[in-house]
Design a protein around this motif. Structure first.
Motif, PDB file in Angstrom:
ATOM      1  N   MET A   1       0.760  -1.233   0.037  1.00  0.00           N
ATOM      2  CA  MET A   1       0.008   0.178   0.087  1.00  0.00           C
ATOM      3  C   MET A   1       0.885   1.056   0.059  1.00  0.00           C
ATOM      4  SD  MET A   1      -2.977   0.927   2.604  1.00  0.00           S
ATOM      5  CE  MET A   1      -4.180   2.216   2.246  1.00  0.00           C
ATOM      6  N   SER A   2       0.450   2.098  -0.843  1.00  0.00           N
ATOM      7  CA  SER A   2       1.421   3.465  -0.865  1.00  0.00           C
ATOM      8  C   SER A   2       1.325   4.495   0.096  1.00  0.00           C
ATOM      9  CB  SER A   2       1.133   3.989  -2.508  1.00  0.00           C
ATOM     10  OG  SER A   2      -0.185   4.527  -2.406  1.00  0.00           O
ATOM     11  N   ARG A   3       2.204   4.889   0.626  1.00  0.00           N
ATOM     12  CA  ARG A   3       2.579   5.865   1.605  1.00  0.00           C
ATOM     13  C   ARG A   3       2.468   7.494   1.022  1.00  0.00           C
ATOM     14  NH1 ARG A   3       4.903   1.135   3.049  1.00  0.00           N
ATOM     15  NH2 ARG A   3       6.752   2.016   1.715  1.00  0.00           N
ATOM     16  N   SER A   4       2.165   8.405   2.012  1.00  0.00           N
ATOM     17  CA  SER A   4       2.431   9.735   1.647  1.00  0.00           C
ATOM     18  C   SER A   4       3.401  10.283   2.731  1.00  0.00           C
ATOM     19  CB  SER A   4       0.939  10.637   1.963  1.00  0.00           C
ATOM     20  OG  SER A   4       1.291  12.062   1.592  1.00  0.00           O
ATOM     21  N   VAL A   5       4.538  10.671   2.320  1.00  0.00           N
ATOM     22  CA  VAL A   5       5.724  11.115   3.113  1.00  0.00           C
ATOM     23  C   VAL A   5       5.763  12.672   2.951  1.00  0.00           C
ATOM     24  CG1 VAL A   5       8.216  11.041   3.057  1.00  0.00           C
ATOM     25  CG2 VAL A   5       6.777   8.969   2.264  1.00  0.00           C
ATOM     26  N   LEU A   6       6.156  13.209   4.120  1.00  0.00           N
ATOM     27  CA  LEU A   6       6.509  14.825   4.099  1.00  0.00           C
ATOM     28  C   LEU A   6       7.754  14.668   4.900  1.00  0.00           C
ATOM     29  CD1 LEU A   6       5.913  17.563   3.958  1.00  0.00           C
ATOM     30  CD2 LEU A   6       4.698  17.441   6.353  1.00  0.00           C
ATOM     31  N   ALA A   7       8.748  15.330   3.780  1.00  0.00           N
ATOM     32  CA  ALA A   7      10.118  15.610   4.610  1.00  0.00           C
ATOM     33  C   ALA A   7      10.318  17.010   4.867  1.00  0.00           C
ATOM     34  CB  ALA A   7      11.050  14.983   3.383  1.00  0.00           C
ATOM     35  N   VAL A   8      10.772  17.498   5.821  1.00  0.00           N
ATOM     36  CA  VAL A   8      10.900  18.834   6.347  1.00  0.00           C
ATOM     37  C   VAL A   8      12.223  19.073   6.313  1.00  0.00           C
ATOM     38  CG1 VAL A   8      10.256  20.639   7.789  1.00  0.00           C
ATOM     39  CG2 VAL A   8       8.489  18.791   7.258  1.00  0.00           C
ATOM     40  N   GLY A   9      12.774  20.239   5.688  1.00  0.00           N
ATOM     41  CA  GLY A   9      14.158  20.859   5.830  1.00  0.00           C
ATOM     42  C   GLY A   9      14.028  22.187   6.095  1.00  0.00           C
ATOM     43  N   ALA A  10      15.057  22.559   6.865  1.00  0.00           N
ATOM     44  CA  ALA A  10      15.512  24.006   7.245  1.00  0.00           C
ATOM     45  C   ALA A  10      15.909  24.795   6.231  1.00  0.00           C
ATOM     46  CB  ALA A  10      16.090  24.039   8.501  1.00  0.00           C
ATOM     47  N   HIS A  11      16.747  24.307   5.389  1.00  0.00           N
ATOM     48  CA  HIS A  11      17.291  25.052   4.113  1.00  0.00           C
ATOM     49  C   HIS A  11      17.228  24.358   2.929  1.00  0.00           C
ATOM     50  CE1 HIS A  11      18.939  27.655   7.458  1.00  0.00           C
ATOM     51  NE2 HIS A  11      19.463  26.535   8.228  1.00  0.00           N
ATOM     52  N   PRO A  12      17.432  24.927   2.100  1.00  0.00           N
ATOM     53  CA  PRO A  12      17.637  24.291   0.407  1.00  0.00           C
ATOM     54  C   PRO A  12      19.139  23.327   0.851  1.00  0.00           C
ATOM     55  CG  PRO A  12      17.097  26.469   0.161  1.00  0.00           C
ATOM     56  CD  PRO A  12      17.477  26.346   1.551  1.00  0.00           C
ATOM     57  N   GLY A  13      18.918  21.976   0.314  1.00  0.00           N
ATOM     58  CA  GLY A  13      20.109  21.254   0.097  1.00  0.00           C
ATOM     59  C   GLY A  13      20.081  20.169   1.357  1.00  0.00           C
ATOM     60  N   ASP A  14      19.118  20.478   2.247  1.00  0.00           N
ATOM     61  CA  ASP A  14      19.221  19.793   3.685  1.00  0.00           C
ATOM     62  C   ASP A  14      18.591  18.386   3.504  1.00  0.00           C
ATOM     63  OD1 ASP A  14      20.394  21.837   5.335  1.00  0.00           O
ATOM     64  OD2 ASP A  14      18.526  22.268   6.295  1.00  0.00           O
ATOM     65  N   LEU A  15      17.719  18.228   3.080  1.00  0.00           N
ATOM     66  CA  LEU A  15      17.022  17.059   2.537  1.00  0.00           C
ATOM     67  C   LEU A  15      17.786  16.073   1.362  1.00  0.00           C
ATOM     68  CD1 LEU A  15      13.454  18.049   2.251  1.00  0.00           C
ATOM     69  CD2 LEU A  15      14.355  16.999   4.083  1.00  0.00           C
ATOM     70  N   GLU A  16      18.595  16.721   0.575  1.00  0.00           N
ATOM     71  CA  GLU A  16      18.990  15.826  -0.433  1.00  0.00           C
ATOM     72  C   GLU A  16      20.193  15.241   0.140  1.00  0.00           C
ATOM     73  OE1 GLU A  16      17.491  19.109  -0.748  1.00  0.00           O
ATOM     74  OE2 GLU A  16      18.124  19.635  -2.598  1.00  0.00           O
ATOM     75  N   LEU A  17      20.804  16.106   0.959  1.00  0.00           N
ATOM     76  CA  LEU A  17      22.126  15.473   1.659  1.00  0.00           C
ATOM     77  C   LEU A  17      21.737  14.505   2.697  1.00  0.00           C
ATOM     78  CD1 LEU A  17      25.087  15.834   2.087  1.00  0.00           C
ATOM     79  CD2 LEU A  17      24.684  17.621   3.722  1.00  0.00           C
TER      80      LEU A  17
END
Length: 209
Positions: A1-17
């Protein structure tokens, strides 16, 4: 079953890294992923453009938080006669409410955010606001970053098939590769990303249906 994901980052690039491999794994599993970035340096900043390109490469929805949205709007204004807009906001934007609005809007059932013990004040605030916004959510996971002070992970995501995707959206491949190898050794896989659950409820009936 598919999920819905929320990823929160303070600055650009935080989530990618920090969790680019996990986000890529979610998309490969058919999950919808929203990347919420709370601040930016303006619409023409290199970091802003890279964040937009990274979201496209990861096939994720990118949403800017209230500070970032206000900055992007203000910096696009032109004032040829009167000079820059010098009006001041009378109060800080309701970050917690904004996060909760996005969380509710995408019906997120998995939420990622910075670990709360961090040298960077913006990242600490992002963690605090997200935990408050996600007070009714059953899965809230902290991730570590370059300024994290204390991090004790107990949950790992195998990103071995997705490391190359992650490296395409990060500036320097050396650090994320070394970090993924380190956490992979802990998880007994080749490459992994690590998380410390603030809260994690495993719904077996739903997750395995």
């Amino acid at each position: 079953m598919s999920r819905s994901v929320l990823a929160v980052g303070a600055h650009p690039g935080d989530l990618e890294l920090a969790i680019g491999g996990t986000l890529a794994a979610h998309r490969a599993a058919g999950d919808s992923v929203t990347m919420l970035v709370l601040s930016c340096d303006g619409p023409e900043a290199a970091s802003t453009r890279r964040a937009e390109e990274a979201a496209k490469a990861l096939d994720c929805l990118l949403v800017w938080g209230p500070d970032a949205a206000e900055r992007r709007h203000r910096d696009r204004r032109t004032h040829p006669r009167n000079g820059p807009d010098r009006r001041q906001r009378t109060e800080a934007p309701p970050v917690t409410a904004a996060i909760e609005n996005v969380l509710t809007g995408v019906d997120a059932d998995v939420i990622y955010v910075h670990a709360p013990e961090d040298r960077d004040a913006d990242r600490r605030a992002a963690a605090e606001s997200t935990v408050a916004a996600a007070r009714h959510s059953s899965r809230v996971l902290f991730y570590n970053g370059e300024s994290t002070l204390r991090f004790e992970p107990s949950l790992f995501v195998d990103i071995t098939p997705y490391l190359s995707t992650k490296l395409t959206v990060t500036d320097d491949p050396e650090l994320p590769t070394a970090t993924a190898r380190h956490f992979g050794a802990q998880a007994r896989v080749r490459y992994a990303e690590a998380f410390a659950p603030d809260r994690f409820v495993w719904d077996l009936a739903r997750d395995w249906s």
